[in-house]
Design a protein around this motif. Structure first.
Motif, PDB file in Angstrom:
ATOM      1  N   PHE A 185      12.299 -25.814 -19.187  1.00 15.82           N
ATOM      2  CA  PHE A 185      11.763 -27.102 -19.629  1.00 15.82           C
ATOM      3  C   PHE A 185      12.787 -27.997 -20.315  1.00 15.82           C
ATOM      4  O   PHE A 185      12.511 -29.174 -20.551  1.00 15.82           O
ATOM      5  CB  PHE A 185      10.577 -26.882 -20.578  1.00 15.82           C
ATOM      6  CG  PHE A 185       9.413 -26.188 -19.928  1.00 15.82           C
ATOM      7  CD1 PHE A 185       8.572 -26.883 -19.071  1.00 15.82           C
ATOM      8  CD2 PHE A 185       9.168 -24.847 -20.158  1.00 15.82           C
ATOM      9  CE1 PHE A 185       7.491 -26.245 -18.467  1.00 15.82           C
ATOM     10  CE2 PHE A 185       8.098 -24.202 -19.564  1.00 15.82           C
ATOM     11  CZ  PHE A 185       7.259 -24.898 -18.709  1.00 15.82           C
ATOM     12  N   GLY A 186      13.954 -27.445 -20.655  1.00 11.75           N
ATOM     13  CA  GLY A 186      14.943 -28.213 -21.402  1.00 11.75           C
ATOM     14  C   GLY A 186      14.736 -28.071 -22.895  1.00 11.75           C
ATOM     15  O   GLY A 186      13.614 -27.875 -23.368  1.00 11.75           O
ATOM     16  N   PRO A 187      15.813 -28.167 -23.693  1.00 13.32           N
ATOM     17  CA  PRO A 187      15.691 -27.944 -25.137  1.00 13.32           C
ATOM     18  C   PRO A 187      14.839 -28.994 -25.840  1.00 13.32           C
ATOM     19  O   PRO A 187      14.150 -28.697 -26.809  1.00 13.32           O
ATOM     20  CB  PRO A 187      17.145 -27.991 -25.630  1.00 13.32           C
ATOM     21  CG  PRO A 187      17.892 -28.716 -24.563  1.00 13.32           C
ATOM     22  CD  PRO A 187      17.201 -28.387 -23.280  1.00 13.32           C
ATOM     23  N   ARG A 188      14.846 -30.257 -25.358  1.00 13.67           N
ATOM     24  CA  ARG A 188      14.090 -31.302 -26.044  1.00 13.67           C
ATOM     25  C   ARG A 188      12.596 -31.097 -25.872  1.00 13.67           C
ATOM     26  O   ARG A 188      11.826 -31.182 -26.826  1.00 13.67           O
ATOM     27  CB  ARG A 188      14.493 -32.691 -25.532  1.00 13.67           C
ATOM     28  CG  ARG A 188      15.873 -33.150 -26.006  1.00 13.67           C
ATOM     29  CD  ARG A 188      16.946 -32.559 -25.163  1.00 13.67           C
ATOM     30  NE  ARG A 188      18.264 -33.124 -25.463  1.00 13.67           N
ATOM     31  CZ  ARG A 188      19.377 -32.583 -25.016  1.00 13.67           C
ATOM     32  NH1 ARG A 188      19.348 -31.471 -24.296  1.00 13.67           N
ATOM     33  NH2 ARG A 188      20.535 -33.142 -25.297  1.00 13.67           N
ATOM     34  N   ARG A 189      12.181 -30.844 -24.644  1.00 17.25           N
ATOM     35  CA  ARG A 189      10.749 -30.603 -24.413  1.00 17.25           C
ATOM     36  C   ARG A 189      10.302 -29.328 -25.123  1.00 17.25           C
ATOM     37  O   ARG A 189       9.175 -29.252 -25.629  1.00 17.25           O
ATOM     38  CB  ARG A 189      10.474 -30.502 -22.918  1.00 17.25           C
ATOM     39  CG  ARG A 189      10.432 -31.852 -22.222  1.00 17.25           C
ATOM     40  CD  ARG A 189      10.061 -31.702 -20.764  1.00 17.25           C
ATOM     41  NE  ARG A 189       9.911 -32.995 -20.117  1.00 17.25           N
ATOM     42  CZ  ARG A 189       9.740 -33.164 -18.820  1.00 17.25           C
ATOM     43  NH1 ARG A 189       9.706 -32.109 -18.023  1.00 17.25           N
ATOM     44  NH2 ARG A 189       9.622 -34.376 -18.307  1.00 17.25           N
ATOM     45  N   THR A 190      11.154 -28.321 -25.130  1.00 13.73           N
ATOM     46  CA  THR A 190      10.801 -27.081 -25.819  1.00 13.73           C
ATOM     47  C   THR A 190      10.635 -27.331 -27.309  1.00 13.73           C
ATOM     48  O   THR A 190       9.710 -26.802 -27.950  1.00 13.73           O
ATOM     49  CB  THR A 190      11.876 -26.009 -25.583  1.00 13.73           C
ATOM     50  OG1 THR A 190      12.051 -25.800 -24.177  1.00 13.73           O
ATOM     51  CG2 THR A 190      11.488 -24.687 -26.235  1.00 13.73           C
ATOM     52  N   LEU A 191      11.527 -28.134 -27.903  1.00 10.28           N
ATOM     53  CA  LEU A 191      11.427 -28.460 -29.320  1.00 10.28           C
ATOM     54  C   LEU A 191      10.107 -29.166 -29.624  1.00 10.28           C
ATOM     55  O   LEU A 191       9.372 -28.772 -30.540  1.00 10.28           O
ATOM     56  CB  LEU A 191      12.606 -29.340 -29.732  1.00 10.28           C
ATOM     57  CG  LEU A 191      12.577 -29.915 -31.160  1.00 10.28           C
ATOM     58  CD1 LEU A 191      12.481 -28.800 -32.197  1.00 10.28           C
ATOM     59  CD2 LEU A 191      13.808 -30.784 -31.408  1.00 10.28           C
ATOM     60  N   VAL A 192       9.790 -30.190 -28.850  1.00 14.43           N
ATOM     61  CA  VAL A 192       8.557 -30.938 -29.097  1.00 14.43           C
ATOM     62  C   VAL A 192       7.330 -30.059 -28.873  1.00 14.43           C
ATOM     63  O   VAL A 192       6.392 -30.040 -29.676  1.00 14.43           O
ATOM     64  CB  VAL A 192       8.504 -32.189 -28.210  1.00 14.43           C
ATOM     65  CG1 VAL A 192       7.148 -32.882 -28.318  1.00 14.43           C
ATOM     66  CG2 VAL A 192       9.619 -33.166 -28.590  1.00 14.43           C
ATOM     67  N   GLY A 202      11.452 -38.218 -19.469  1.00 17.75           N
ATOM     68  CA  GLY A 202      12.108 -37.199 -18.626  1.00 17.75           C
ATOM     69  C   GLY A 202      13.608 -37.304 -18.616  1.00 17.75           C
ATOM     70  O   GLY A 202      14.279 -36.491 -18.028  1.00 17.75           O
ATOM     71  N   ALA A 203      14.163 -38.309 -19.255  1.00 16.34           N
ATOM     72  CA  ALA A 203      15.617 -38.473 -19.301  1.00 16.34           C
ATOM     73  C   ALA A 203      16.043 -38.696 -20.738  1.00 16.34           C
ATOM     74  O   ALA A 203      15.635 -39.661 -21.355  1.00 16.34           O
ATOM     75  CB  ALA A 203      16.061 -39.651 -18.451  1.00 16.34           C
ATOM     76  N   VAL A 204      16.808 -37.784 -21.276  1.00 19.93           N
ATOM     77  CA  VAL A 204      17.234 -37.846 -22.670  1.00 19.93           C
ATOM     78  C   VAL A 204      18.692 -38.255 -22.712  1.00 19.93           C
ATOM     79  O   VAL A 204      19.534 -37.643 -22.081  1.00 19.93           O
ATOM     80  CB  VAL A 204      17.059 -36.486 -23.367  1.00 19.93           C
ATOM     81  CG1 VAL A 204      17.451 -36.572 -24.817  1.00 19.93           C
ATOM     82  CG2 VAL A 204      15.631 -36.027 -23.233  1.00 19.93           C
ATOM     83  N   GLU A 205      19.004 -39.295 -23.474  1.00 22.42           N
ATOM     84  CA  GLU A 205      20.357 -39.798 -23.530  1.00 22.42           C
ATOM     85  C   GLU A 205      21.084 -39.177 -24.702  1.00 22.42           C
ATOM     86  O   GLU A 205      20.545 -39.047 -25.785  1.00 22.42           O
ATOM     87  CB  GLU A 205      20.355 -41.326 -23.646  1.00 22.42           C
ATOM     88  CG  GLU A 205      19.715 -41.992 -22.446  1.00 22.42           C
ATOM     89  CD  GLU A 205      19.756 -43.503 -22.543  1.00 22.42           C
ATOM     90  OE1 GLU A 205      20.548 -44.023 -23.329  1.00 22.42           O
ATOM     91  OE2 GLU A 205      18.995 -44.152 -21.816  1.00 22.42           O
ATOM     92  N   ALA A 206      22.338 -38.806 -24.473  1.00 18.36           N
ATOM     93  CA  ALA A 206      23.183 -38.227 -25.519  1.00 18.36           C
ATOM     94  C   ALA A 206      24.031 -39.289 -26.183  1.00 18.36           C
ATOM     95  O   ALA A 206      25.065 -39.009 -26.751  1.00 18.36           O
ATOM     96  CB  ALA A 206      24.082 -37.136 -24.927  1.00 18.36           C
TER      97      ALA A 206
END
Length: 477
Positions: free
Chosen positions: A340-347, A467-471
């Motif tokens: 799921f990706g780290p951001r979605r997992t965090l939320v 769905g797109a996380v910017e760094a």
């Protein structure tokens, strides 16, 4: 350019294989982190016995905890940056040696002064071990599934160490005396220290810039003042003059630190790094998950012993189940993050922690409530562990190796501050309430609301829904 790190990654579902050397490196680094986590809780149950043995008054016992918390939290950022500049392995080994010697001093303490000196030196050693150990981990294991798995194991042992400390502290004190709690930490140091030099590679920034001394002084002073004020407030409330002075001094020093860093050619903390979406919002998620879970555990400890009248051992068993399920969650965390990706997992983990904390609002004075408490706090802790690991991955992803000590210093500072602030901010509502049951419900309701609001805010900040996380930095388009 936007990077889609939240969409499924099929290759990440495969569990990465680690070489024998990688496993040994991971063992050394995780054992050190476990040892420090154990130190946060193993002494708590032993404090009354310790005080009677060394002649410490009840008021002085607070310093058994504060003497460790002050240096361990206050020097994290400084030591993390010193590791970047002068060698992470060197500082890690120095921290281990100091921690082991300090634990031995605390074990053999002959009066309050010698014991508190040992505790303070333990905290100083921990401040060197935690950020350098984390940065050695993130620089040893490349970004991706291997690092996610390593951080998953490290996060699991961090959570497990705190829980094991709560259970082991009472058992050791009852059977071998309070000194055995400090002796256990000495034993851990003696096991890890001989293995570390041959296994751990040296790691530092190649250009060796100067240390930002004004930044180091202001941020260390700010953290020391804030941690002292919050630790004291947890026992005595916010009405004391030294608490108010500590809070004001800490905030003023933080303001001075930001001003110093904005003008420094070689800052201790890169302000552009703090403006990264992943660093800023990831650390907010980490701060909330740590502070609110520590508050929930504190409130439940009071509830189980004062309302349901469970013994210390029975209460330890409840949190033992919590620790076991947290360990189970840790074995799957890397796969969940890979899927799921780290951001979605965090939320998602924050949402799960909030919902399961809300389930604890069903507790009452009936004995059946112990089963609800055990199930809900254990499942909430599984989500909490997911948040711990995913926020660590989020904050350190995309950060150059030469700044990993700074990034992991921020991660570990967030952990320390989160553990410190939760109980004085919310936990005192339970201890000062005329009706303990009502006070516990108030704490749980506020913890639920804070976690769920934080989940929504972090989701927006990290653009998880798109769905797109910017760094890129927070101010970038």
């Amino acid at each position: 350019m936007a990077i889609d790190t939240t969409s499924p990654v099929p290759d990440a579902l495969d569990t990465p294989r680690l070489s024998t050397r990688d496993k040994l490196v991971l063992f050394v680094l995780c054992a050190a982190q476990f040892m420090v986590a154990l130190d946060f809780s193993v002494l708590n149950v032993a404090l009354p016995v310790l005080g009677a043995d060394l002649g410490m008054s009840p008021a002085a016992l607070q310093w058994a905890v504060t003497a460790f918390a002050l240096p361990s939290g206050g020097f994290l950022l400084l030591f993390g940056r010193m590791g970047d500049l002068y060698g992470r392995r060197k500082l890690f080994l120095s921290g281990l040696a100091l921690f082991g010697a300090a634990s031995l001093l605390a074990t053999l303490a002959w009066d309050p002064a010698s014991f508190l000196a040992g505790r303070a030196l333990q905290g100083l050693g921990a401040a060197a071990i935690v950020p350098t150990g984390m940065s050695l981990l993130t620089t040893t294991f490349p970004e991706g599934p291997a690092r996610d798995r390593a951080l998953g194991i490290s996060g699991t042992l961090l959570s497990l160490g705190f829980t094991v400390g709560m259970v082991a502290g009472g058992t050791l004190t009852d059977t071998l005396g309070w000194r055995s709690t400090m002796g256990l930490l000495t034993l851990f140091a003696l096991i890890v220290l001989p293995l570390a030099p041959a296994l751990l590679p040296e790691s530092r920034t190649p250009d060796r810039p100067r240390l930002d001394v004004p930044g180091a002084i202001t941020v260390t002073g700010a953290l020391l003042a804030l941690i002292y004020a919050l630790s004291t407030a947890a026992d005595h409330g916010f009405g004391r003059a030294d608490v108010a002075v500590g809070l004001i001094a800490g905030l003023l020093l933080l303001g001075a630190f930001v001003k110093v860093e904005s003008r420094s050619a070689q800052p201790l903390v890169s302000l552009p790094m703090l403006r990264r979406r992943t660093v800023a919002w990831g650390n907010i998620g980490g701060l909330v998950t740590f502070s609110m879970m520590s508050t929930v555990v504190f409130a439940l400890t009071l509830y189980l012993q004062e309302v349901l009248h469970l013994s210390a051992f029975e209460t330890g068993l409840v949190f033992g189940v919590q620790g076991v399920l947290s360990a189970v969650a840790g074995t799957y965390a890397a796969r969940v993050i890979g899927r799921f990706g780290p951001r979605r997992t965090l939320v998602g983990s924050l949402v799960g922690q909030g919902v399961l904390t809300a389930a604890l609002l069903g507790l009452d004075t009936g004995n059946w409530s112990v089963w609800l408490a055990t199930a809900a706090v254990s499942l909430a802790s599984m989500c909490h562990l997911g948040a711990i690991i995913s926020y660590g991955v989020t904050v350190t992803s995309g950060v150059p190796d030469e700044e990993q000590g700074l990034a992991t210093g921020l991660v570990t500072s967030t952990q320390q501050i989160g553990i410190t602030v939760g109980i004085p901010l919310l936990g005192v509502l339970a201890t000062t309430s005329d009706d303990l049951m009502s006070g516990v419900h108030t704490v749980l309701a506020l913890a639920t609301a804070i976690v769920l609001v934080a989940a929504a805010v972090v989701a927006v900040g990290l653009r998880v829904r798109s769905g797109a996380v910017e760094a890129e930095p927070l101010g970038a388009r």
